[in-house]
Design an enzyme around this catalytic site. Structure first.
Site: not given
Ligand code: GDP
Ligand code: IMO
Ligand code: MG
Length: 421
Positions: A38, A41, A13
């Site tokens: 899991n 994005h 994340d």
């Molecule tokens: P990923 O799994 O690595 O793609 O990340 P996620 O989408 O799960 O989580 C990142 C969160 O941060 C999302 O809600 C994005 O919309 C948000 N986000 C990304 N870049 C920024 C930023 O520069 N500022 C803020 N406030 N939010 C951001």
């Molecule tokens: P993105 O791609 C954050 C974490 C779960 C748990 C551990 C194992 O959005 O960054 P699983 O279901 O994979 O067996 O869970 O891994 N986990 C993530 N945490 N972002 C993810 O994906 C994750 N994918 C799995 O929360 O701790």
């Molecule tokens: Mg994510």
């Protein structure tokens, strides 16, 4: 660069979706090589706001083709739902999305087993997404998996399913669950196959011809480096390797073809699920609220903490990261003081992340440097020189502590909220 990997340097994340969305338009292919649904994005663009789990984040650029590699595990119901929601938003998928026939399927028993294992472990549970990820990868490695290619001969699929249900139902029943019905599962999955079949193919020729003719590939990692089963905080990790090296097996890309690795790093730290997190904020209600988030896949609360240079330095070294993509700097604007963890102390000694197992890591004392906050809204800034001096200093401190240059800083979730350096 012909083959660029974008990967997370923390516990997932980090903002990989946003990073991929920033670059994808310049690439011929965007490909996923690990994980499964899991992942979540987030992408915010002219089509709307999406939390995508399986389809590569390049799908919004009409000229970019998207590949789901054999290293990914797929829950077909989730994939179909995602494809339908993309279509509804006006995104064309035909001749643009290619799914490896080698990818394994998440079956209903994998999801049940995921939950049963978690419950059996009680307080020691990993806190998985309960999407069946670990059990599906376990079956792949123990030669018990079912792949898309198995569906080309329905008898092969049915026989494999019969054997697996025979085994899995025994475990499910022994643990108090209800057995799954063979015909019901078979028909359900044959239905999924019929829908997804036009997108299933062998990716090897696409990748090899692409590399030969100078096509550009952007590889989208899922999860983060510190969730890797070998180098992460085992057993609080995920089921597939998350490192840059995984792209090789997950897509059939030779290691020598990889030309650049970009590490996505949050300006602080979050983690969903259980496991050690040395810089987690526990005694400061304001910081706890400001740094925690809601998870994109499960809706759980992401634990929040300060930037951990020890972890990001390790991730940069193990992945060979060339440049960092620093996200969410705007979130820190409200703090008078910002803590940066420069390293760890354990039993009075300075230690590194890689010296410790998860249970020791849980007990380390982070060594903090305190930076003065900039206390200014930075969301509209588009040039590095226009950031407040203290925000620039914070970015430069991270760069120095990690030992890798920061090429981009983001200051908002929207596509244009980015500062190129
Ligand atoms: P990923 O799994 O690595 O793609 O990340 P996620 O989408 O799960 O989580 C990142 C969160 O941060 C999302 O809600 C994005 O919309 C948000 N986000 C990304 N870049 C920024 C930023 O520069 N500022 C803020 N406030 N939010 C951001
Ligand atoms: P993105 O791609 C954050 C974490 C779960 C748990 C551990 C194992 O959005 O960054 P699983 O279901 O994979 O067996 O869970 O891994 N986990 C993530 N945490 N972002 C993810 O994906 C994750 N994918 C799995 O929360 O701790
Ligand atoms: Mg994510």
């Amino acid at each position: 660069m012909p083959v660029t990997i974008i990967l997370g340097t923390q516990w997932g994340d980090e903002g990989k979706g946003k990073a991929i969305d920033t670059f994808a338009g310049d690439f011929d292919y965007v490909a996923r090589y690990n994980g499964g649904n899991n992942a979540g994005h987030t992408i915010i663009n002219e089509f709307g706001e999406f939390k995508i789990h399986l389809v590569p984040s390049g799908i919004f650029y009409p000229k970019t083709k998207c590949l789901i590699g054999g290293g990914v595990v797929i829950d077909p119901a989730v994939l179909i739902e995602e494809m339908n929601s993309l279509r509804k938003a006006g995104v064309k998928l035909e001749k643009r999305l290619f799914i490896s026939q080698r990818s394994h399927l998440i079956m209903p028993y994998h999801k049940i087993l995921d939950g049963l294992y978690e419950e059996a472990k009680g307080a020691g549970a990993t806190g998985t997404t309960r999407r069946g990820i670990g059990p599906t990868f376990a079956d792949k490695i123990s030669y018990n998996g079912i792949r898309w290619s198995d569906f080309t001969d329905k008898d092969i699929f049915a026989e494999k399913l019969r054997v697996q249900l025979g085994l899995k139902n025994k475990i499910i029943v022994a643990l108090g669950g209800s057995p799954l019905d063979f015909e019901k599962v078979r028909d359900e999955y044959l239905g999924y196959y019929a829908e997804i079949k036009p997108f299933i193919t062998e990716l090897f020729p696409i990748v090899q011809n692409g590399l030969k003719t100078g096509k550009k590939f952007l590889l989208e990692q899922a999860m983060g480096s510190i969730l890797d089963p070998d180098w992460g905080t085992y057993p609080f990790v995920t089921g597939s390797t998350t490192l840059a090296s995984a792209a090789t097996g997950g897509l059939g890309i030779p290691p020598r073809a990889i030309t650049r690795v970009i590490g996505v790093t949050k300006a602080y730290t979050t983690r969903v699920g259980a496991g050690p997190m040395p810089t987690e904020v526990k005694d400061d209600a304001h910081a706890e609220k400001a740094l925690s988030e809601v998870a994109a896949t499960t809706g759980r609360v992401r634990r929040g903490g300060w930037f951990d240079a020890e972890v990001v330095r390790f991730a940069s070294q193990v992945n060979g990261i060339d440049r960092l993509f620093l996200t969410k700097l705007d979130v820190l604007s409200e703090f008078d003081e910002i803590k940066i963890c420069t390293g760890y102390e354990f039993n009075g000694r300075k230690v590194h992340y890689h010296d410790l197992d998860s249970y020791q890591l849980d007990k380390v004392k982070p060594i903090y440097r305190i930076a003065k906050g900039w206390k200014e809204d930075i969301r509209g800034v588009r040039k590095f020189k226009d950031l407040p001096a203290r925000a620039r200093a914070y970015v430069e401190t991270i760069e120095k502590l990690v030992g890798v240059k920061i090429g981009w800083v983001t200051n908002g979730p929207e596509r244009d909220a980015i500062i190129k350096r």
